[in-house]
Design a protein around this motif. Sequence first.
Motif, PDB file in Angstrom:
ATOM      1  N   ASN A 165       0.834  -1.201   0.000  1.00  0.00           N
ATOM      2  CA  ASN A 165       0.000   0.000   0.000  1.00  0.00           C
ATOM      3  C   ASN A 165       0.869   1.251   0.000  1.00  0.00           C
ATOM      4  O   ASN A 165       0.621   2.215  -0.744  1.00  0.00           O
ATOM      5  N   ALA A 166       1.942   1.147   0.812  1.00  0.00           N
ATOM      6  CA  ALA A 166       2.865   2.287   0.890  1.00  0.00           C
ATOM      7  C   ALA A 166       3.505   2.523  -0.456  1.00  0.00           C
ATOM      8  O   ALA A 166       3.576   3.666  -0.940  1.00  0.00           O
ATOM      9  N   ILE A 167       3.959   1.359  -1.108  1.00  0.00           N
ATOM     10  CA  ILE A 167       4.594   1.485  -2.442  1.00  0.00           C
ATOM     11  C   ILE A 167       3.617   2.110  -3.424  1.00  0.00           C
ATOM     12  O   ILE A 167       3.968   3.012  -4.195  1.00  0.00           O
ATOM     13  N   GLN A 168       2.326   1.651  -3.336  1.00  0.00           N
ATOM     14  CA  GLN A 168       1.298   2.167  -4.265  1.00  0.00           C
ATOM     15  C   GLN A 168       1.110   3.690  -4.068  1.00  0.00           C
ATOM     16  O   GLN A 168       1.018   4.442  -5.030  1.00  0.00           O
ATOM     17  N   ASN A 169       1.120   4.120  -2.806  1.00  0.00           N
ATOM     18  CA  ASN A 169       0.989   5.553  -2.497  1.00  0.00           C
ATOM     19  C   ASN A 169       2.168   6.345  -3.051  1.00  0.00           C
ATOM     20  O   ASN A 169       2.023   7.395  -3.671  1.00  0.00           O
ATOM     21  N   TYR A 170       3.400   5.731  -2.810  1.00  0.00           N
ATOM     22  CA  TYR A 170       4.591   6.405  -3.312  1.00  0.00           C
ATOM     23  C   TYR A 170       4.575   6.487  -4.826  1.00  0.00           C
ATOM     24  O   TYR A 170       4.922   7.514  -5.407  1.00  0.00           O
ATOM     25  N   VAL A 171       4.118   5.380  -5.462  1.00  0.00           N
ATOM     26  CA  VAL A 171       4.056   5.385  -6.943  1.00  0.00           C
ATOM     27  C   VAL A 171       3.053   6.447  -7.400  1.00  0.00           C
ATOM     28  O   VAL A 171       3.280   7.182  -8.378  1.00  0.00           O
ATOM     29  N   GLY A 172       1.887   6.573  -6.656  1.00  0.00           N
ATOM     30  CA  GLY A 172       0.888   7.610  -6.994  1.00  0.00           C
ATOM     31  C   GLY A 172       1.507   9.010  -6.886  1.00  0.00           C
ATOM     32  O   GLY A 172       1.337   9.845  -7.789  1.00  0.00           O
ATOM     33  N   SER A 173       2.257   9.256  -5.798  1.00  0.00           N
ATOM     34  CA  SER A 173       2.904  10.545  -5.593  1.00  0.00           C
ATOM     35  C   SER A 173       3.908  10.789  -6.700  1.00  0.00           C
ATOM     36  O   SER A 173       4.003  11.879  -7.287  1.00  0.00           O
ATOM     37  N   LEU A 174       4.688   9.695  -7.008  1.00  0.00           N
ATOM     38  CA  LEU A 174       5.718   9.806  -8.054  1.00  0.00           C
ATOM     39  C   LEU A 174       5.074  10.104  -9.403  1.00  0.00           C
ATOM     40  O   LEU A 174       5.596  10.913 -10.195  1.00  0.00           O
ATOM     41  N   SER A 175       3.903   9.539  -9.670  1.00  0.00           N
ATOM     42  CA  SER A 175       3.202   9.755 -10.942  1.00  0.00           C
ATOM     43  C   SER A 175       2.791  11.220 -11.058  1.00  0.00           C
ATOM     44  O   SER A 175       2.905  11.816 -12.135  1.00  0.00           O
ATOM     45  N   LEU A 176       2.322  11.849  -9.922  1.00  0.00           N
ATOM     46  CA  LEU A 176       1.946  13.254  -9.922  1.00  0.00           C
ATOM     47  C   LEU A 176       3.164  14.121 -10.230  1.00  0.00           C
ATOM     48  O   LEU A 176       3.115  15.038 -11.038  1.00  0.00           O
ATOM     49  N   LEU A 177       4.266  13.744  -9.596  1.00  0.00           N
ATOM     50  CA  LEU A 177       5.506  14.515  -9.810  1.00  0.00           C
ATOM     51  C   LEU A 177       5.950  14.400 -11.250  1.00  0.00           C
ATOM     52  O   LEU A 177       6.300  15.380 -11.901  1.00  0.00           O
ATOM     53  N   VAL A 178       5.910  13.193 -11.759  1.00  0.00           N
ATOM     54  CA  VAL A 178       6.405  12.942 -13.128  1.00  0.00           C
ATOM     55  C   VAL A 178       5.497  13.596 -14.157  1.00  0.00           C
ATOM     56  O   VAL A 178       5.977  14.094 -15.181  1.00  0.00           O
ATOM     57  N   SER A 179       4.141  13.688 -13.852  1.00  0.00           N
ATOM     58  CA  SER A 179       3.204  14.248 -14.839  1.00  0.00           C
ATOM     59  C   SER A 179       3.512  15.718 -15.136  1.00  0.00           C
ATOM     60  O   SER A 179       3.179  16.208 -16.200  1.00  0.00           O
ATOM     61  N   ASN A 180       4.172  16.383 -14.206  1.00  0.00           N
ATOM     62  CA  ASN A 180       4.529  17.775 -14.422  1.00  0.00           C
ATOM     63  C   ASN A 180       5.874  17.922 -15.136  1.00  0.00           C
ATOM     64  O   ASN A 180       6.293  19.019 -15.468  1.00  0.00           O
ATOM     65  N   LEU A 181       6.591  16.871 -15.342  1.00  0.00           N
ATOM     66  CA  LEU A 181       7.915  16.962 -15.976  1.00  0.00           C
ATOM     67  C   LEU A 181       7.764  16.860 -17.492  1.00  0.00           C
ATOM     68  O   LEU A 181       6.867  16.176 -17.988  1.00  0.00           O
ATOM     69  N   PRO A 182       8.668  17.566 -18.276  1.00  0.00           N
ATOM     70  CA  PRO A 182       8.615  17.454 -19.747  1.00  0.00           C
ATOM     71  C   PRO A 182       9.250  16.110 -20.182  1.00  0.00           C
ATOM     72  O   PRO A 182      10.073  15.554 -19.458  1.00  0.00           O
ATOM     73  N   GLN A 183       8.945  15.704 -21.377  1.00  0.00           N
ATOM     74  CA  GLN A 183       9.435  14.429 -21.968  1.00  0.00           C
ATOM     75  C   GLN A 183       9.457  13.306 -20.918  1.00  0.00           C
ATOM     76  O   GLN A 183      10.470  12.730 -20.582  1.00  0.00           O
ATOM     77  N   ASN A 184       8.259  13.066 -20.423  1.00  0.00           N
ATOM     78  CA  ASN A 184       8.147  12.079 -19.337  1.00  0.00           C
ATOM     79  C   ASN A 184       7.481  10.787 -19.806  1.00  0.00           C
ATOM     80  O   ASN A 184       7.045   9.992 -19.012  1.00  0.00           O
ATOM     81  N   ASP A 185       7.445  10.621 -21.174  1.00  0.00           N
ATOM     82  CA  ASP A 185       6.675   9.469 -21.710  1.00  0.00           C
ATOM     83  C   ASP A 185       7.136   8.117 -21.142  1.00  0.00           C
ATOM     84  O   ASP A 185       6.330   7.320 -20.667  1.00  0.00           O
ATOM     85  N   SER A 186       8.445   7.920 -21.229  1.00  0.00           N
ATOM     86  CA  SER A 186       8.994   6.620 -20.757  1.00  0.00           C
ATOM     87  C   SER A 186       8.737   6.432 -19.277  1.00  0.00           C
ATOM     88  O   SER A 186       8.315   5.342 -18.825  1.00  0.00           O
ATOM     89  N   ALA A 187       8.959   7.514 -18.528  1.00  0.00           N
ATOM     90  CA  ALA A 187       8.761   7.393 -17.082  1.00  0.00           C
ATOM     91  C   ALA A 187       7.308   7.087 -16.761  1.00  0.00           C
ATOM     92  O   ALA A 187       7.015   6.224 -15.911  1.00  0.00           O
ATOM     93  N   VAL A 188       6.371   7.814 -17.530  1.00  0.00           N
ATOM     94  CA  VAL A 188       4.938   7.585 -17.293  1.00  0.00           C
ATOM     95  C   VAL A 188       4.586   6.128 -17.594  1.00  0.00           C
ATOM     96  O   VAL A 188       3.864   5.459 -16.868  1.00  0.00           O
ATOM     97  N   ARG A 189       5.196   5.656 -18.769  1.00  0.00           N
ATOM     98  CA  ARG A 189       4.880   4.246 -19.152  1.00  0.00           C
ATOM     99  C   ARG A 189       5.383   3.261 -18.083  1.00  0.00           C
ATOM    100  O   ARG A 189       4.675   2.381 -17.664  1.00  0.00           O
TER     101      ARG A 189
END
Length: 677
Positions: A457-481
């Motif tokens: 659950n903690a990992i899932q939360n961290y991944v959710g937080s990381l996804s929010l952070l990454v969504s604001n970054l440019p050229q983040n396609d690979s990271a998003v995938r």
Amino acid sequence: MDNEKTIPTLELSVELLSEAIRSFPEAILIKNLRGEIILGSKHVADFFGVSIEDLPGKNVYDLLPQKISETVRAKMKWIETNRQSDVSEEIWEFEHDTRTLLVSRAPVRNPRGEVVGVMTGYRNISPIKQAFALYEQNQHRFVTLAKTCPVGIFECNPFHQVTYVNPEWERITGVPSADILGKEWLGMLSADHQLRVQTILGPSETNRPSISVDCLVRGKDQRWVELSINHCLHEDGNSVSYIGSMVDLTSRLEAQKQMEEQVNLMRELTSAVPAIIWQLSLDGRCIFISDHWRAVTGSSPQDAIRDGWIESVHPDDRSAVKMNLGELLSSRKQNCSFECRLLGSARDWRWTLVEAQQIHSMEGELRGVVGNTIDITERKKAQQSLLELNTSLEQRVLERTQALLQSNEALKIEIEHRRHTEEMLEEKRAELDHVERLSLAGQLSGELAHELNQPLNAIQNYVGSLSLLVSNLPQNDSAVRILGQLNKEISRAAKIIKRTRDFVSTGKHQPEQIDICEIILDTAAMLKGEARRRGMQIQVKMDSQTSPFLGDKVGLQQVLVNLVLNAIDAMVGHVASDKTVLVELITQSDRIVIAVRDTGSGVPESEVKKLFEAFFTTKTTGLGMGLAISQRIIESHRGTLRYEPRENSGSSFVIELPFLEKSSNERNASGITAKSS
Ligand code: ADP
């Protein structure tokens, strides 16, 4: 005196004399000097072949053959001259006849004393001569015979003076003939034998019997002889001499003595033998039987001699006994052996064993039969009881063997039973172990699922937080995938944990509509990298693009992951040209068949049965739970999971999942509902 007067005086008249001469039984003849017969006896008439009446006046010279008449004339002359009587032996030859005559002549004188004629008396002595010649011949024969005879021969006159002894007599007595001839011989005998011989040989005896006696003769040394004496009797019955013979008995007696000693020895020996020794003569009579006969039969051996023994043989055995002995006596056999019964001393029948054989002389001539008979009654009884004992022993052994066989059989059954019980116990123990380990595993996996849920659950939360952070970054396609993939795996892990918790707590899963093709392709994609890393590849072969199915997606994927990973493991270190894991999907009308095949080592025959047991593993780091859990998952879908060996090398694990009707009634224990087809 009166008697003397009555005796008439003898007055010889010429007539009376003539008559006397004529009837004289000898040949007597009176002739004158011219040779004319005056008177002749009948014998003379017969001699000349004329009648007695014709004799007077016949000239004797005419009647005689010429040669004889000349001799007679010469004699006559001689008588005339000498006027003396003449007795001479003359051989007169007649035609075909030679006679020796004893002739006596005497001059016949007239009262003046002148010789007027000749009286001739003659007698034919040819038979006497012949008898004498014969006697001499016989005497010669006797001496010749006696000289060569191997018996001592002697001849004595009635006064016991020896007149002849032969060489064998000299040898036996050791006395030379010169010392005994003319001497009495009786002194050579012992006193009693002398008396006996003398009594029989007494001089006045007539018709004396011949005598034969064994006696001791004293010559140079003493010798036993068989003495025989035969009288030579004269016509008048008086003994003129006797002839004796002596046979030297010394060596015979010695031999006889030796033989007697031998016989005694044999008798003693045979009595010492615990068998009846016997002998039959050629005519089948018993001539010897040893003393042991008495020990067996109680009767004397003498009674058994001749034919007495057969009385002691059992009547039923007699003919067989006679037949056996008869075969030996008739030379149909040389030896034989048979059994027969003899009447024992206690009037009981004794069994005996008889062994008999022929005996022969030195020249090989059959002399009879000898044999021995032994009492075998006790032996027979012992044999009988041994036989009975044997039979009862055999019976007992048989009974024991049967009892043993039965108890053996019972033991075998018991052993089998025990083995079975032990096997069952072992199985139960294994099952118990299994259940214990399963429950422990369940417990552990429940705890593990619970414990893992928090960090996940903690990992899932961290991944959710990381996804929010990454969504604001440019050229983040690979990271998003990647983050998307990560999320996907996190939610799969969460589902596994949930399913595991559900499974451990209730054993049931909530079925959902899934696509088997998708599960297969996902699994292949997920493990592709692992396979490549190990120099292998994963190939998927499906007969449709989609394969909808109502089931537990996570569980089924877990099964496929297990099977593919096992296939990869099986090909590691195995030399194969094509190291490919083939996942096949075959859709049938009533089921879906999924096969995971490899070209690995395959499963040894002995291990096939254990494959699906929990904790069975051949790997050093294996847990042995993969196939066991997989089978339970498939079975919870009412399907089957089985192993099939591949033709050349390798394994196939085949899953069959049936399509089930969607009905609340058919909801199975795992809670899976069949898809509508
Ligand atoms: P683990 O993989 O931990 O050993 P599993 O239950 O998955 O436990 O497998 C049990 C055993 O079955 C393995 O150790 C292996 O010996 C055998 N096995 C499973 N799959 C294969 C295969 N594809 N080829 C040969 N052996 C296999």
